[in-house]
Design an enzyme around this catalytic site. Structure first.
Site, PDB file in Angstrom:
ATOM      1  N   HIS A 228      -0.995   0.848  -9.796  1.00 47.84           N
ATOM      2  CA  HIS A 228      -1.648  -0.043  -8.865  1.00 47.84           C
ATOM      3  C   HIS A 228      -2.306  -1.138  -9.792  1.00 47.84           C
ATOM      4  O   HIS A 228      -3.606  -1.462  -9.672  1.00 47.84           O
ATOM      5  CB  HIS A 228      -2.816   0.637  -7.876  1.00 47.84           C
ATOM      6  CG  HIS A 228      -3.295   0.198  -6.924  1.00 47.84           C
ATOM      7  ND1 HIS A 228      -3.332   0.489  -5.818  1.00 47.84           N
ATOM      8  CD2 HIS A 228      -3.468  -1.215  -6.715  1.00 47.84           C
ATOM      9  CE1 HIS A 228      -3.761  -0.355  -4.961  1.00 47.84           C
ATOM     10  NE2 HIS A 228      -3.778  -1.481  -5.342  1.00 47.84           N
TER      11      HIS A 228
ATOM     12  N   ARG B  81       0.902  -1.263  -0.173  1.00 51.81           N
ATOM     13  CA  ARG B  81       0.047   0.119  -0.131  1.00 51.81           C
ATOM     14  C   ARG B  81       0.943   1.481  -0.157  1.00 51.81           C
ATOM     15  O   ARG B  81       1.768   1.261   0.625  1.00 51.81           O
ATOM     16  CB  ARG B  81      -0.962  -0.124   1.284  1.00 51.81           C
ATOM     17  CG  ARG B  81      -2.249  -0.801   1.170  1.00 51.81           C
ATOM     18  CD  ARG B  81      -3.053  -0.301  -0.044  1.00 51.81           C
ATOM     19  NE  ARG B  81      -4.306  -1.096  -0.031  1.00 51.81           N
ATOM     20  CZ  ARG B  81      -4.678  -1.956  -0.894  1.00 51.81           C
ATOM     21  NH1 ARG B  81      -3.582  -2.403  -1.718  1.00 51.81           N
ATOM     22  NH2 ARG B  81      -5.585  -2.686  -0.999  1.00 51.81           N
TER      23      ARG B  81
HETATM   24  P1  NDP Z   1      -1.712 -11.401   4.079  1.00 46.39           P
HETATM   25  O1  NDP Z   1      -2.824 -11.003   5.013  1.00 46.39           O
HETATM   26  O2  NDP Z   1      -1.856 -12.642   3.852  1.00 46.39           O
HETATM   27  O3  NDP Z   1      -0.372 -11.224   4.531  1.00 46.39           O
HETATM   28  C1  NDP Z   1       0.185  -9.829   5.042  1.00 46.39           C
HETATM   29  C2  NDP Z   1       1.578 -10.323   5.754  1.00 46.39           C
HETATM   30  O4  NDP Z   1       2.174  -8.958   6.284  1.00 46.39           O
HETATM   31  C3  NDP Z   1       1.662 -11.374   6.695  1.00 46.39           C
HETATM   32  O5  NDP Z   1       2.801 -12.218   6.525  1.00 46.39           O
HETATM   33  C4  NDP Z   1       1.854 -10.656   7.997  1.00 46.39           C
HETATM   34  O6  NDP Z   1       2.409 -11.063   9.145  1.00 46.39           O
HETATM   35  C5  NDP Z   1       2.473  -9.465   7.663  1.00 46.39           C
HETATM   36  N1  NDP Z   1       2.366  -8.128   8.264  1.00 46.39           N
HETATM   37  C6  NDP Z   1       1.292  -7.352   8.837  1.00 46.39           C
HETATM   38  N2  NDP Z   1       1.534  -6.672   9.618  1.00 46.39           N
HETATM   39  C7  NDP Z   1       2.853  -6.378   9.906  1.00 46.39           C
HETATM   40  C8  NDP Z   1       3.516  -5.673  10.642  1.00 46.39           C
HETATM   41  N3  NDP Z   1       3.171  -4.940  11.726  1.00 46.39           N
HETATM   42  N4  NDP Z   1       5.103  -6.298  10.872  1.00 46.39           N
HETATM   43  C9  NDP Z   1       5.344  -7.256  10.107  1.00 46.39           C
HETATM   44  N5  NDP Z   1       4.697  -8.041   9.418  1.00 46.39           N
HETATM   45  C10 NDP Z   1       3.170  -7.643   9.228  1.00 46.39           C
HETATM   46  O7  NDP Z   1      -2.076 -10.308   2.899  1.00 46.39           O
HETATM   47  P2  NDP Z   1      -1.762 -10.815   1.356  1.00 46.39           P
HETATM   48  O8  NDP Z   1      -0.494 -11.383   1.134  1.00 46.39           O
HETATM   49  O9  NDP Z   1      -2.820 -11.414   0.756  1.00 46.39           O
HETATM   50  O10 NDP Z   1      -1.669  -9.115   0.793  1.00 46.39           O
HETATM   51  C11 NDP Z   1      -0.662  -8.162   1.202  1.00 46.39           C
HETATM   52  C12 NDP Z   1      -1.176  -6.946   0.782  1.00 46.39           C
HETATM   53  O11 NDP Z   1      -0.830  -6.677  -0.497  1.00 46.39           O
HETATM   54  C13 NDP Z   1      -2.704  -6.511   0.860  1.00 46.39           C
HETATM   55  O12 NDP Z   1      -3.032  -6.060   2.286  1.00 46.39           O
HETATM   56  C14 NDP Z   1      -2.655  -5.268  -0.172  1.00 46.39           C
HETATM   57  O13 NDP Z   1      -2.569  -4.211   0.570  1.00 46.39           O
HETATM   58  C15 NDP Z   1      -1.557  -5.535  -1.109  1.00 46.39           C
HETATM   59  N6  NDP Z   1      -1.906  -5.798  -2.437  1.00 46.39           N
HETATM   60  C16 NDP Z   1      -1.856  -5.102  -3.542  1.00 46.39           C
HETATM   61  C17 NDP Z   1      -2.122  -5.363  -4.739  1.00 46.39           C
HETATM   62  C18 NDP Z   1      -1.821  -4.480  -5.629  1.00 46.39           C
HETATM   63  O14 NDP Z   1      -2.251  -4.686  -6.957  1.00 46.39           O
HETATM   64  N7  NDP Z   1      -0.900  -3.727  -5.568  1.00 46.39           N
HETATM   65  C19 NDP Z   1      -3.004  -6.440  -4.999  1.00 46.39           C
HETATM   66  C20 NDP Z   1      -3.313  -7.249  -3.870  1.00 46.39           C
HETATM   67  C21 NDP Z   1      -2.944  -6.931  -2.504  1.00 46.39           C
HETATM   68  P3  NDP Z   1       1.876 -12.488   9.883  1.00 46.39           P
HETATM   69  O15 NDP Z   1       1.985 -13.398   8.642  1.00 46.39           O
HETATM   70  O16 NDP Z   1       2.652 -12.881  10.886  1.00 46.39           O
HETATM   71  O17 NDP Z   1       0.151 -12.099  10.018  1.00 46.39           O
HETATM   72  C1  OXD Z   2      -5.910  -5.519  -3.538  1.00 41.88           C
HETATM   73  C2  OXD Z   2      -5.500  -4.539  -4.573  1.00 41.88           C
HETATM   74  O1  OXD Z   2      -5.869  -5.184  -2.230  1.00 41.88           O
HETATM   75  O2  OXD Z   2      -5.640  -4.689  -5.759  1.00 41.88           O
HETATM   76  O3  OXD Z   2      -6.543  -6.470  -4.091  1.00 41.88           O
HETATM   77  O4  OXD Z   2      -4.919  -3.607  -4.108  1.00 41.88           O
END
Ligand code: NDP
Ligand code: OXD
Length: 319
Positions: A282, A234
Site C-alpha cells: 500500500h 482499495r
Molecule cells: P476520484 O474520486 O478522483 O476518482 C474516482 C473515479 O472512480 C471516478 O472516475 C469515478 O467516476 C469512478 N467511480 C467511482 N465509483 C464508480 C462506480 N461505481 N462505477 C464506475 N466508476 C466509478 O479518486 P482518485 O482518482 O483521486 O482516487 C481513486 C482511489 O485511489 C481512492 O479513492 C483511493 O481508494 C485510491 N488511492 C490509493 C492509493 C494507494 O497508495 N494505493 C493512494 C491514493 C488513492 P466519475 O468520474 O464518473 O465520478
Molecule cells: C489514499 C491512500 O487514499 O494512500 O490516499 O490509500
C-alpha cells in the site's frame, strides 16, 4: 494578531515525516498533533478543523467545535465509516505529488508485465539467459477502471508510453486519444482489455467488483497470452480468492497488487508465493506530509474567506 482557529492533526502516519512537515506549516494557527504525548489530555473543543487518517477513537466526542474535516489521503472510505462522524464538509487529498507517484506506479507495473520482468527476475536468480518474446506497448490495450484524478493521469501517461488506453467511469468522460466507457458499458470495455488497472474508490458499488466473473470477461489471446490485473484502488474491491483461482486456471496471466482485503497482507496468503504476482505494501502513492499540509492550509484559507472548498466528498456517491 489573534490566533486563527486551531487544527487537530490525527494521522496514523510516520510521525518523523509529520513533525518535519509541520515545521512552518499552518502559520498563525494553533496545531494540535495528537501523536505528541503532551496533547494526550488536551482540550480539543475549540478546534475548527481536523486532518485525519485512522484517527483515535475519541476524536469526535472530544472535538465538538469542528467546522470541516480533511482526509489525509485521496480515499475517504476510512473516514466515511468512522463511528460518530459529524455531518461536516469533508475534503480529500488531491495534489500533483500524489497523482504523479500513482502514475509512476501504474506505468511501472504495466511495463513490468509487458517486458516480462517477473519471468526475467526468476531467470536472473537461476543465472538463466533465455530471451522471451517481446511485444510492444502498442500491441496491448490497458483499461483503467476509475477515471478520476489518479486514473486520468495514469491513462494519459500510459498513452504516452505507447499503450492503447481505454477508460471506464461512472459518468462518461471525453479524453483526447482515449476511448472511454460509462458504467453501463462495462462488458464492452472489459472485452477489449489486455491489462486492467483498478483505481476506484471503495463504495458499496465497487466492493468485490474485481471478481472471477469480471476477470472472465477480459480479452483473451492478446499479445501477453492472457490478461493482467493491476490494482491500487482499495483491497476490498478485489476478491483475492478469485485472483488466485483465475491465475491458477490461466484466466489471468498475473497481477500487481498494492492494496488488499486485509492489510498488512497476512503471511498465510497464497498471493505471496505466486510467481506472476507483484506485491507492494500500500505504497503506490503515499501522501507527502508537507504537500498534504499545504493543501489543507489552502483549503482552510478558502473556507475562512467564504470561498467554496475544493475536492469535497459527496456523501451520496461515497467518494
Ligand atoms: P476520484 O474520486 O478522483 O476518482 C474516482 C473515479 O472512480 C471516478 O472516475 C469515478 O467516476 C469512478 N467511480 C467511482 N465509483 C464508480 C462506480 N461505481 N462505477 C464506475 N466508476 C466509478 O479518486 P482518485 O482518482 O483521486 O482516487 C481513486 C482511489 O485511489 C481512492 O479513492 C483511493 O481508494 C485510491 N488511492 C490509493 C492509493 C494507494 O497508495 N494505493 C493512494 C491514493 C488513492 P466519475 O468520474 O464518473 O465520478
Ligand atoms: C489514499 C491512500 O487514499 O494512500 O490516499 O490509500
Amino acid at each position: 494578531m489573534s490566533q486563527k482557529p486551531a487544527i487537530i492533526i490525527d494521522l496514523l502516519f510516520n510521525q518523523d515525516n509529520v513533525r518535519a512537515g509541520l515545521k512552518g506549516a499552518f502559520r498563525g494557527r494553533e496545531v494540535i498533533n495528537r501523536a505528541d504525548p503532551e496533547n494526550r489530555d488536551r482540550d480539543l473543543s475549540a478546534a475548527h478543523y481536523a486532518l485525519l487518517w485512522k484517527p483515535k477513537d475519541d476524536l469526535f466526542q472530544r472535538a465538538t467545535g469542528l467546522k470541516a474535516l480533511f482526509s489525509g489521503g485521496a480515499g475517504v472510505d476510512h473516514v466515511l465509516t468512522l463511528p460518530d462522524l459529524p455531518d461536516l464538509p469533508l475534503v480529500r487529498f488531491v495534489d500533483p505529488s500524489l497523482t504523479n507517484r500513482m502514475s509512476e506506479w501504474v506505468v511501472m507495473q504495466c511495463l513490468m508485465h509487458l517486458r516480462q520482468h517477473v519471468t526475467y527476475s526468476r531467470q536472473h536468480a537461476r543465472k538463466l539467459w533465455s530471451p522471451l518474446n517481446q511485444p510492444e506497448a502498442s500491441d496491448l490495450t490497458v483499461g483503467v477502471m476509475g477515471m478520476g484524478v489518479l486514473g486520468l493521469d495514469s491513462a494519459i501517461k500510459l498513452k504516452m508510453m505507447g499503450f492503447n488506453v481505454l477508460g471506464w467511469s461512472r459518468t462518461k468522460k471525453v479524453v483526447d486519444g482515449i476511448e472511454t466507457f460509462e458504467a453501463s458499458e462495462l462488458d464492452a470495455f472489459l472485452g477489449k482489455c489486455d491489462m486492467l488497472v483498478g483505481l476506484l474508490p471503495l463504495t458499496d458499488a465497487t466492493t468485490g467488483i474485481f471478481n472471477a466473473e469480471l476477470f472472465a470477461k477480459l480479452r483473451r489471446g492478446g499479445a501477453l497470452g492472457a490478461p493482467v490485473f493491476i490494482n491500487a484502488g482499495r483491497g476490498k474491491s478485489q476478491v483475492e480468492a478469485d485472483i488466485i483461482a483465475s491465475i491458477e486456471k490461466g484466466v489471468l496471466k498475473g497481477a500487481s497488487l498494492d492494496v488488499f482485503e486485509t492489510e498488512p497482507l497476512p503471511a498465510s496468503s497464497k498471493l505471496w508465493a505466486m510467481d506472476s504476482v507483484l506485491i507492494t505494501p500500500h505504497t503506490a502513492s503515499d501522501s507527502e506530509a508537507s504537500a498534504l499540509f499545504a493543501h489543507v492550509e489552502r483549503q482552510i484559507e478558502r473556507f475562512e474567506a467564504g470561498q467554496p472548498l475544493e475536492h469535497l466528498v459527496s456523501r451520496d456517491t461515497g467518494y
